[in-house]
Enzyme design. Structure first.
Site, PDB file in Angstrom:
ATOM      1  CG  ASP A  44       5.832 -11.063   7.826  1.00 32.85           C
ATOM      2  OD1 ASP A  44       5.336 -10.371   6.916  1.00 32.85           O
ATOM      3  OD2 ASP A  44       6.670 -10.619   8.632  1.00 32.85           O
TER       4      ASP A  44
ATOM      5  CG  HIS B 275       3.923  -6.565   3.889  1.00 33.49           C
ATOM      6  ND1 HIS B 275       4.498  -7.671   3.319  1.00 33.49           N
ATOM      7  CD2 HIS B 275       4.160  -6.656   5.236  1.00 33.49           C
ATOM      8  CE1 HIS B 275       5.066  -8.403   4.258  1.00 33.49           C
ATOM      9  NE2 HIS B 275       4.880  -7.807   5.427  1.00 33.49           N
TER      10      HIS B 275
ATOM     11  CG  HIS C  13      -0.898  -6.632   7.051  1.00 31.76           C
ATOM     12  ND1 HIS C  13      -0.516  -5.394   7.557  1.00 31.76           N
ATOM     13  CD2 HIS C  13      -1.055  -7.433   8.131  1.00 31.76           C
ATOM     14  CE1 HIS C  13      -0.459  -5.454   8.874  1.00 31.76           C
ATOM     15  NE2 HIS C  13      -0.776  -6.681   9.247  1.00 31.76           N
TER      16      HIS C  13
END
Length: 361
Positions: A171, A254, A257
């Site tokens: 992350d 992200h 993701h």
């Protein structure tokens, strides 16, 4: 556009910090509601109960049911209202903490965040990631302020499963690259303005810390010990990444993701494991230098983050499914549109397939 940096009011990190939680919580209220899942309850409840009771507070506990979803948030809001609680304490992983922040926001109460793993940068942020009850990404919920307090007991975090610390590195890995892209595009950050130089510096320090200490930290926790490298990585995964992403911006990693949550084969993965592959995909998308891509790829391999779709559980690469991932990544309002050039589902599809190929061993 104004330059804005935001952060928690207080960040506390140290071995045994949980034993002081009663003192820390007492400044916010006298009837805390502690939210944790069954495993975390078994791990820390006695210590939390003892510390809070020692300060003369009346604590109640309620079990988090596993998904940061609207139904779960609504259920806990009612629990809080019925119990007359005046401060929310979230203890556990990212979804528990995001749920606690959401309950506190809707209940208009202060919130204390106590991670038991360093698997995401969620603890410090003024947002929550809301999922459907089935585990698919639904929305970002933005709050007007960051958590009142974040308490990181490094003894607990260092003893957590190694995979969680590694996922946190995944992350955190995206922080600098998304911050860089957002800075080039000039788009507003999650903090609601342009990035400050201090936030950008924290994002770069986050990446530098991962490269310097990530592999050493993994070796330490695999050996059942905590070292300075572990302390540094916990701070990078949580504080540096948290301030860095929120006040410097999110971009493609992200969003990709979020698109990957459309693949059932990836549902077993932790957030940071998917973000790591999203970072590799972002680097392909922006045609980063071979040297930079190879450094990120080498880091992922060194600490055990997935570098291709097969390692993520996708046995057969299906172009139709990958296009659905790409389309979800490019949905209206997604952070991928903070990239400093137009992004289409077609270009994301191509970047995913290329990153997969480059990541094959």
């Amino acid at each position: 556009m104004d330059n804005i940096i935001i952060s928690p009011s207080k960040y506390i990190q140290g071995e045994g910090a949980l034993d002081n939680i009663g003192k820390y919580v007492s400044v916010f209220g006298g009837k805390p509601l502690a939210i944790a899942d069954d495993f975390v309850m078994g791990l820390v409840r006695d210590r939390v109960d003892s510390s809070i009771a020692g300060e003369g507070l009346q604590v109640s506990f309620d079990k988090f049911n596993g998904e940061c979803s609207r139904p779960e948030i609504d259920r806990l809001i009612e629990v809080c209202k019925t119990g007359g609680n005046d401060v929310i304490v979230g203890i556990g992983g990212g979804k528990t903490l995001d749920t606690a922040k959401s309950v506190a926001y809707y209940s208009k109460l202060p919130v204390v965040i106590v991670p038991t793993i360093a698997s995401t940068d969620a603890p410090t942020s003024a947002l929550a990631v809301i999922y459907t009850p089935e585990g698919e990404f639904s929305e970002y919920l933005l709050f007007p302020s960051n958590p009142n307090m974040v308490i990181m007991d490094t003894g607990i975090i260092a003893a957590a499963p190694v995979r969680t610390l590694v996922a946190g590195m995944g992350d955190a890995l995206s922080t600098y690259f998304e911050a860089r892209a957002n800075g080039l595009s000039g788009k507003a950050t999650m903090a609601g303005g342009a990035p400050t130089r201090s936030a950008q510096a924290l994002a770069k320090l986050c990446y530098d810390t991962l490269i310097a200490d990530g592999e050493k930290a993994k070796a330490a926790v695999e050996s059942g010990v905590s070292t300075k490298a572990v302390e540094n990585i916990i701070e990078a995964n949580t504080y540096l990444s948290g301030i860095g992403f929120e006040s410097s911006g999110l971009a493609a990693a992200h969003a990709i993701h979020n698109g990957l949550t459309k693949l059932e084969e990836c549902h077993h993965l932790l957030h940071g494991e998917k973000v790591a592959f999203g970072t590799l995909t972002q680097l392909v998308l922006e045609n980063a230098s071979t040297q930079e891509f190879e450094q990120v790829l080498g880091f992922c391999r060194a600490v055990g983050l997935p570098t291709n779709l097969h390692e993520m559980g996708v046995e057969e690469v299906d172009d139709e499914k990958l296009m659905a991932v790409a389309e979800a990544s490019c949905a209206e309002g997604e952070t991928i549109h903070n990239m400093p050039f137009p992004v289409t589902a077609k270009s994301v599809f191509a970047a995913i397939k290329t990153a997969h190929r480059l990541g094959l061993k």
